[in-house]
Scaffold this motif. Structure first.
Motif, short mmCIF file in Angstrom:
data_model
loop_
_atom_site.label_atom_id
_atom_site.label_comp_id
_atom_site.label_asym_id
_atom_site.label_seq_id
_atom_site.Cartn_x
_atom_site.Cartn_y
_atom_site.Cartn_z
N ASP A 174 102.16 11.32 50.99
CA ASP A 174 101.58 11.32 49.63
C ASP A 174 100.09 11.63 49.63
OD1 ASP A 174 100.88 8.86 50.80
OD2 ASP A 174 101.04 7.76 48.92
N GLY A 175 99.39 11.16 50.66
CA GLY A 175 97.97 11.50 50.73
C GLY A 175 97.74 12.98 50.91
N HIS A 176 98.63 13.62 51.66
CA HIS A 176 98.52 15.07 51.85
C HIS A 176 98.78 15.81 50.54
CE1 HIS A 176 99.54 14.56 56.42
NE2 HIS A 176 98.43 13.95 56.07
N ALA A 177 99.77 15.34 49.79
CA ALA A 177 100.08 16.00 48.51
C ALA A 177 98.90 15.90 47.55
CB ALA A 177 101.32 15.36 47.89
N ALA A 178 98.35 14.70 47.41
CA ALA A 178 97.20 14.53 46.51
C ALA A 178 96.00 15.34 47.00
CB ALA A 178 96.83 13.05 46.41
N ALA A 179 95.85 15.42 48.32
CA ALA A 179 94.72 16.16 48.88
C ALA A 179 94.82 17.64 48.57
CB ALA A 179 94.67 15.94 50.39
N ILE A 180 96.03 18.18 48.66
CA ILE A 180 96.21 19.60 48.33
C ILE A 180 95.72 19.88 46.92
CG2 ILE A 180 97.99 21.33 47.81
CD1 ILE A 180 99.60 20.09 50.18
N ALA A 181 96.14 19.03 45.98
CA ALA A 181 95.78 19.25 44.58
C ALA A 181 94.28 19.07 44.36
CB ALA A 181 96.57 18.30 43.68
N GLU A 182 93.71 18.00 44.88
CA GLU A 182 92.29 17.73 44.64
C GLU A 182 91.39 18.76 45.32
OE1 GLU A 182 90.42 15.92 42.81
OE2 GLU A 182 91.91 14.63 41.88
N ALA A 183 91.77 19.18 46.53
CA ALA A 183 90.93 20.14 47.25
C ALA A 183 90.97 21.52 46.62
CB ALA A 183 91.36 20.22 48.72
N ARG A 184 92.15 21.91 46.11
CA ARG A 184 92.28 23.25 45.55
C ARG A 184 91.84 23.33 44.10
NH1 ARG A 184 98.35 24.99 47.67
NH2 ARG A 184 97.97 24.77 49.92
N ALA A 197 85.26 24.45 51.21
CA ALA A 197 86.17 24.80 52.30
C ALA A 197 86.62 23.59 53.11
CB ALA A 197 85.51 25.82 53.23
N ASP A 198 85.83 22.52 53.10
CA ASP A 198 86.08 21.38 53.98
C ASP A 198 86.02 20.09 53.16
OD1 ASP A 198 85.84 19.27 55.87
OD2 ASP A 198 84.97 20.63 57.35
N LEU A 211 83.37 10.93 62.91
CA LEU A 211 84.47 11.57 63.64
C LEU A 211 84.84 12.95 63.12
CD1 LEU A 211 86.86 8.51 64.07
CD2 LEU A 211 85.38 9.53 65.81
N VAL A 212 84.75 13.14 61.80
CA VAL A 212 85.28 14.35 61.17
C VAL A 212 84.18 15.25 60.60
CG1 VAL A 212 86.84 15.21 59.37
CG2 VAL A 212 87.44 13.15 60.66
N ASP A 213 83.09 14.64 60.11
CA ASP A 213 81.98 15.39 59.53
C ASP A 213 82.46 16.32 58.40
OD1 ASP A 213 79.37 16.32 59.15
OD2 ASP A 213 79.60 17.91 60.64
N PRO A 214 83.15 15.79 57.38
CA PRO A 214 83.65 16.66 56.31
C PRO A 214 82.51 17.17 55.42
CG PRO A 214 84.00 14.37 55.72
CD PRO A 214 83.47 14.37 57.14
N GLY A 215 82.78 18.24 54.72
CA GLY A 215 81.78 18.80 53.81
C GLY A 215 81.73 18.09 52.48
N CYS A 216 82.78 17.30 52.17
CA CYS A 216 82.87 16.60 50.90
C CYS A 216 83.93 15.52 51.04
CB CYS A 216 83.27 17.60 49.80
SG CYS A 216 83.56 16.88 48.17
N VAL A 217 83.69 14.35 50.43
CA VAL A 217 84.68 13.28 50.40
C VAL A 217 85.05 13.04 48.94
CG1 VAL A 217 85.19 10.86 50.91
CG2 VAL A 217 83.77 12.19 52.49
N VAL A 218 86.34 13.14 48.64
CA VAL A 218 86.85 12.94 47.28
C VAL A 218 87.71 11.69 47.28
CG1 VAL A 218 88.30 13.87 45.44
CG2 VAL A 218 86.81 15.39 46.74
#
Length: 311
Positions: A114-124, A132-133, A241-248
């Protein structure tokens, strides 16, 4: 009115409810799925496969469905769609859900976290759009997370990457549903927050807790400060650990006016040392992000040939 084709169903299965969307392709490549209808049903109990088949029937009505994707709050074998473990829905543990639903419905089916599904929607199409990240978190009964690079979730070698809810932030603390002591979920998960609020003398749900925090109730301030501190520590670990470009950050506990998210972001900024602190943003798509991400996954599992033929 004619229904656009191909019509797909996205299900987002939670501990107490299943959100569904019936959707078609967006108007242009890269657009969000066109949501035609949506709704909420009770999570099925002892017969989860039969219950999810019934949810698909409710979602599609009399229209023909071309594909289904189901998001589950637990660990999924990304190759087979078998449920490995769902702490809050043990009825699904070990179920070959993708295979059983495909057989029952005679449809292409994809089962994802479920986290992956929500992430797809929020990131796109949400707060991460154009970046990008993106690392996304969903705060609810549990805590789901996912890292999205160029619009695709990085699931890790075994499909379980992103489980920030099971990072230990309080060694020797309360026992988590996963078996560890002191996981982030034991402090920031909705049941944990509600229990802490009750123990502090408050009443009502975590929504009432956050409202009381906004009103300055000292009991609520103590509970939310502890939760925000734990969330900030977990985010700092993520940054290292990950150094993301954005945290949502989304989910029911992160909804407007975003009190928990904003306080945690403040603490991250105060505590950061070598960390490069990226934007920490409230999610934009609300509680439907998981279902929309599932619908997008269902469209993708049709394959490019099928999609191109219907544009």
């Amino acid at each position: 009115m004619s229904v656009p084709v191909p019509l797909v169903i996205g299900l987002d299965v939670g501990g107490s409810s299943v959100k569904y969307v019936a959707a078609a392709l967006g108007s242009a490549p890269g657009d969000a799925p066109q949501v035609l209808r949506r709704g909420t049903l009770a999570t099925p109990g002892r017969r989860p496969v039969a219950g999810l088949v019934a949810a698909v029937a409710e979602a599609c009505g009399s229209d023909e469905v071309h594909a289904l994707a189901v998001s589950i709050p637990g660990l999924i074998d990304s190759g087979t769609g078998r449920v490995i473990r769902v702490a809050n829905l043990p009825e699904l543990d070990g179920v070959a859900l993708q295979e059983e639903l495909a057989s029952a419905l005679s449809l292409p089916v994809r089962v994802i976290n479920d986290g992956h599904a929500a992430a797809i929607a929020e990131a796109r199409w949400g707060s991460g759009q154009g970046r990008a990240d993106v690392f996304t978190l969903a705060l609810g009964t549990g805590i789901a997370g996912a890292h999205v690079l160029d619009g695709q979730v990085r699931v890790g070698a075994n499909g379980s990457a992103g489980e920030l809810g099971h990072v230990v932030v309080e060694p020797g603390g309360a026992r988590c549903s996963c078996g560890q002591l002191g996981c982030l979920e034991t402090i920031v998960g909705a049941p944990a927050l509600q229990a802490a609020w009750r123990d502090a003398g408050g009443s009502g749900s975590p929504v009432e807790l956050l409202r009381a925090f906004g009103d300055g109730d000292p009991r609520a301030v103590a509970v939310v400060e502890r939760a925000a501190s734990a969330l900030a520590d977990a985010i700092l670990t993520l940054l290292a650990l990950v150094d993301p470009g954005c945290v949502v950050i989304g989910g029911g506990l992160a909804s407007a006016p975003h009190r928990l998210v904003l306080r945690a972001a403040q603490l991250v900024a105060e505590r950061a040392s070598f960390h490069q602190v990226p934007p920490i943003l409230p999610a934009a798509l609300g509680r439907w992000a998981g279902a929309v991400g599932s619908a997008a996954t269902a469209l993708e599992c049709l394959g490019e040939d099928a999609l191109g033929a219907t544009r």
